[in-house]
Design an enzyme around this catalytic site. Structure first.
Site, short mmCIF file in Angstrom:
data_model
loop_
_atom_site.label_atom_id
_atom_site.label_comp_id
_atom_site.label_asym_id
_atom_site.label_seq_id
_atom_site.Cartn_x
_atom_site.Cartn_y
_atom_site.Cartn_z
N SER A 199 0.82 -1.21 0.00
CA SER A 199 0.00 0.00 0.00
C SER A 199 0.86 1.26 0.00
CB SER A 199 -0.89 0.01 1.24
OG SER A 199 -0.08 0.08 2.42
N THR A 242 7.29 -12.98 7.41
CA THR A 242 7.29 -12.24 8.67
C THR A 242 5.88 -12.02 9.23
OG1 THR A 242 7.22 -10.08 7.54
CG2 THR A 242 9.40 -11.02 7.98
N ASP A 247 5.63 -2.81 8.35
CA ASP A 247 6.28 -2.48 7.08
C ASP A 247 7.74 -2.11 7.31
OD1 ASP A 247 3.64 -2.69 6.03
OD2 ASP A 247 3.27 -0.60 6.57
#
Length: 302
Positions: A14, A147, A226
């Site tokens: 995103s 992750t 992120d």
């Protein structure tokens, strides 16, 4: 086939106009470490969804196919050394990403793919539930490094994680799907306000596992996953050592969120809860810490 370019990453996730999540967050962390980042946005929003309102667009499978086709016709698609995926909001888009990953890997088998299977947290999904089997059956098996957080690991493996032993069992299940390195970015397995991250890697048939503890902060941070995935990509590439990569990644994220919370509370004023805008990650202000992290948290072998 084009020559593989060192430190060139295709990052699919995103983005926002204001703030730091997704590609807006990961690109900065990667670029200051010398990575050329080629971002493809799964959604583009005015701001993250924690605000009172947000506006923007959601890309569909045809959009990413069109962009990738442009790369492929110019023979750019084969030069990436790394792939990174984060938040994706639709099943068709994620399936198309799976096709693209395979096509790129066919051109460059040596590429490193880091997958952050963003689906939810704290028992709550924030993507459509049909994405889970796509991650489990299509995407995660293609990853070199995965992750998930605790909730996402439970979704992918079907294993309820309430102990370190169960976490390790789930991590082995993820290894069995394909990834050589599995990192649970955060779990609630610590005590007295302590969070635990766990990491496991398999090399030449040998397995190494580590855990690292960090304090829980009573605040809502957006974009930390992120930042975590991008920093882990950097340090696994530079150091090729799981323990060091985990320590540097966790230390970086903790430094950034501490700076963020301190600054937000100062702006909000004593006794006031910071707004989402005030809680945006102080990423730019943390450039030197992202570039040269001081290891404040050490990993223990398990």
């Amino acid at each position: 086939m084009t020559a593989l370019q060192q430190n060139q990453v295709l990052s699919i996730q995103s983005t926002v106009v204001s703030g730091y999540v997704g590609n807006k967050c990961a690109s900065f962390a990667l670029q200051i470490h010398g990575f050329d980042v080629c971002p493809v946005n799964s959604v583009q929003l005015s701001n993250h969804t924690g605000y009172k309102c947000f506006k923007g667009q959601v890309l569909n499978a045809a959009d990413i196919e069109c962009l990738y086709d442009g790369l492929k016709q110019n023979n750019i698609h084969g030069q990436f050394s790394h792939l990174l995926t984060g938040y994706i909001g639709s099943e068709s888009f994620l399936l198309k990403v799976g096709e693209i990953i395979q096509d790129i890997r066919d051109s460059n088998p040596g590429i490193t793919y880091v997958c952050d299977p963003v689906m939810g947290d704290n028992g709550k999904l924030y993507v459509p539930e049909e994405l889970m089997p796509v991650y489990r059956d299509v995407i995660v098996p293609k990853a070199d490094i995965v992750t998930p957080n605790q909730f996402e690991a439970e979704l992918l493996t079907g294993i309820k994680i309430t102990t370190i032993s169960e976490a390790l069992q789930a991590m082995q299940c993820l290894h069995d799907m394909g990834p050589k390195t599995v990192v649970l970015s955060s779990t609630s397995l610590g005590s007295n306000g302590i969070l635990v991250a766990l990491a496991s890697s398999v090399k030449n048939g040998n397995k190494e596992c580590y855990k690292i503890e960090m304090p829980h902060k009573d605040a809502i941070f957006v974009g930390t996953g992120d930042l975590f995935a991008s920093c882990l990509m950097v340090w696994m590439h530079k150091d090729n050592d799981l323990k060091t990569a985990l320590e540097k990644t966790v230390s970086t994220v903790q430094t950034v969120i501490t700076r963020t919370l301190d600054a937000a509370q100062e702006v909000a004023g004593k006794g006031n809860t910071p707004t989402p805008a005030q809680m945006e990650l102080r990423l730019i202000q943390s450039k030197s810490d992202i570039e040269n992290p001081k290891i404040n948290f050490t990993a223990e072998k398990i």
